[in-house]
Design an enzyme around this catalytic site. Structure first.
Site, PDB file in Angstrom:
ATOM      1  N   LYS A  53      40.208  28.828  37.824  1.00 42.30           N
ATOM      2  CA  LYS A  53      41.638  28.603  38.063  1.00 42.30           C
ATOM      3  C   LYS A  53      41.854  27.207  38.661  1.00 42.30           C
ATOM      4  O   LYS A  53      42.735  26.461  38.224  1.00 42.30           O
ATOM      5  CB  LYS A  53      42.190  29.675  39.021  1.00 42.30           C
ATOM      6  N   GLN A  97      42.877  36.259  45.682  1.00 45.36           N
ATOM      7  CA  GLN A  97      42.030  36.890  44.680  1.00 45.36           C
ATOM      8  C   GLN A  97      41.690  38.320  45.108  1.00 45.36           C
ATOM      9  O   GLN A  97      41.271  38.554  46.237  1.00 45.36           O
ATOM     10  CB  GLN A  97      40.752  36.055  44.487  1.00 45.36           C
ATOM     11  N   ASP A 120      51.304  35.362  40.961  1.00 44.68           N
ATOM     12  CA  ASP A 120      50.537  36.481  40.390  1.00 44.68           C
ATOM     13  C   ASP A 120      51.463  37.612  39.919  1.00 44.68           C
ATOM     14  O   ASP A 120      51.044  38.489  39.174  1.00 44.68           O
ATOM     15  CB  ASP A 120      49.638  37.069  41.491  1.00 44.68           C
TER      16      ASP A 120
HETATM   17  N1  GUN Z   1      41.510  40.047  40.286  1.00 44.99           N
HETATM   18  C1  GUN Z   1      41.387  40.345  38.968  1.00 44.99           C
HETATM   19  N2  GUN Z   1      42.440  39.876  38.288  1.00 44.99           N
HETATM   20  C2  GUN Z   1      43.246  39.267  39.177  1.00 44.99           C
HETATM   21  C3  GUN Z   1      44.473  38.574  39.068  1.00 44.99           C
HETATM   22  O1  GUN Z   1      45.079  38.443  38.002  1.00 44.99           O
HETATM   23  N3  GUN Z   1      44.963  38.071  40.232  1.00 44.99           N
HETATM   24  C4  GUN Z   1      44.344  38.236  41.417  1.00 44.99           C
HETATM   25  N4  GUN Z   1      44.924  37.739  42.500  1.00 44.99           N
HETATM   26  N5  GUN Z   1      43.203  38.862  41.553  1.00 44.99           N
HETATM   27  C5  GUN Z   1      42.657  39.379  40.428  1.00 44.99           C
END
Ligand code: GUN
Length: 286
Positions: A53, A97, A120
Site C-alpha cells: 500500500k 491494518q 477503508d
Molecule cells: N485486512 C485485510 N484486508 C484489509 C483491508 O482491506 N483493510 C484493512 N484495514 N485491513 C485488512
C-alpha cells in the site's frame, strides 16, 4: 470451453494511471494526498499488504506513512495515535491494518477513526451509508470487485449473484454493492445447507472465505463469472485463492486469478478513496 481470465493487475494499472494524473493536478494547488497506515504487531501477511500500500502511494505521488506499533501496544495508545491523525491536516486517509492483536477492540479502533478519513470504509457511518445508498467511502475490496466486473464489460443488473462468505470486510459489503447494481443476491456461509445447489445457480459467483481451493467445478454453472477474493498461503509457499483455478477455468465463462485478480484492485480503490478525501479537504479549506 476455457474461461477468460480477468486481469486485475492490468485494470488496476489503468485506474492508477488516471489517479496519478489527477494527483499531479491537485499537487499544483499545493495539496498532496496523504495516507497513514498503522500496523500493530508482526503478522507476516499484514506486513506485505502494508508495504504494498505504501509503495503504490509513493509511485502515484501521494504522501504515505506507515506507523508500526509493537504487538504489546495498548488500545489506549492506538486510540491516542488515531486522535492525533484525525487532527493532522496533512493526513487525508487513515487505515489500521486488520486483524489487530486480541487485546485491542477492533470496534473501538474503527469507531475512533474520523468518518471523513476512513478510506477503508469500515466506520459504522460509512457502512450505514452503503446500506441505505448514501454518500460515503466504499470498502476497497468490494468496490474493487464491482469495478473489475464492470470494466470487463459484464452486466450485473438482473443477474443472480451468489456471494460465499459474510465477513464485514468483504462478504456483507460486496453483497450490498451487487444489490445496488440491481443483481439478485444470495449470500452463502458456513452454515448454508447444500451450498453447491445454490452456487450452481450463480451467474456471478463471488468467493471470500479464506479457505484454499474450496470452490471446485461442481460449484459452478457453465459460463458463470467467478470472482475469487481469497488469498491463502499454501504449505509450499505459493498463493492460492478460495477457488480451484485449474478446475474451475474449464467450466466458468470468466475467472479472476490469484494473485493478479482482485488484490491489485483493492489497492487502486484505496488510492482512489484517499484522493477523494484530499479533494474534499482541499475544497473545504479553499
Ligand atoms: N485486512 C485485510 N484486508 C484489509 C483491508 O482491506 N483493510 C484493512 N484495514 N485491513 C485488512
Amino acid at each position: 470451453m476455457t474461461a477468460q481470465t480477468i486481469n486485475g493487475k492490468e485494470t488496476a494499472a489503468l485506474i492508477k494511471e488516471r489517479l496519478k494524473e489527477e494527483i499531479a493536478i491537485l499537487a499544483r494547488d499545493g495539496v498532496v494526498p496523504g495516507l497513514t497506515v498503522i500496523l500493530v504487531g508482526e503478522d507476516p501477511a499484514s506486513q506485505v499488504y502494508v508495504r504494498n500500500k505504501a509503495r503504490e502511494c509513493e509511485k502515484l505521488g501521494m504522501a504515505s506513512e506507515v506507523i508500526r506499533l509493537p504487538e504489546t501496544a495498548s488500545e489506549q495508545e492506538l486510540l491516542r495515535l488515531i486522535g492525533e491523525l484525525n487532527r493532522n491536516e496533512r493526513v487525508h486517509g487513515i487505515l489500521v491494518q486488520l486483524p489487530l492483536p486480541g487485546h485491542i477492540s477492533e470496534k473501538a479502533v474503527i469507531d475512533a477513526i474520523s468518518v471523513e478519513k476512513d478510506v477503508d470504509g469500515f466506520h459504522p457511518v460509512n457502512v450505514g451509508n452503503l446500506l441505505i445508498g448514501g454518500e460515503g467511502y466504499l470498502p476497497c475490496t468490494p468496490a474493487g470487485v464491482i469495478e473489475l466486473i464492470k470494466r470487463t464489460g459484464i452486466a450485473i443488473a438482473g443477474r443472480h449473484a451468489v456471494v460465499v462468505g459474510r465477513s464485514n470486510i468483504v462478504g456483507k459489503p460486496v453483497s450490498l454493492l451487487l444489490l445496488r447494481e440491481n443483481a439478485t443476491v444470495t449470500i452463502c456461509h458456513s452454515r448454508t445447507a447444500n451450498m453447491e445447489d445454490i452456487t450452481r445457480q450463480a451467474d456471478i459467483l463471488v468467493v471470500a472465505v479464506g479457505k484454499a481451493k474450496m470452490i471446485g467445478a461442481r460449484h459452478v454453472k457453465p459460463g458463470a463469472v467467478v470472482i475469487d477474493v481469497g488469498v491463502n498461503r499454501l504449505e509450499d509457499g505459493t498463493l492460492a485463492g478460495d477457488v480451484d483455478f485449474d478446475e474451475v477455468k474449464e467450466i466458468a465463462g470468466h475467472i479472476t486469478p490469484v494473485p493478479g485478480g482482485v488484490g491489485p484492485m483493492t489497492i487502486a480503490m484505496l488510492l482512489s478513496n484517499t484522493l477523494e478525501s484530499a479533494r474534499k479537504f482541499a475544497s473545504v479549506k479553499h
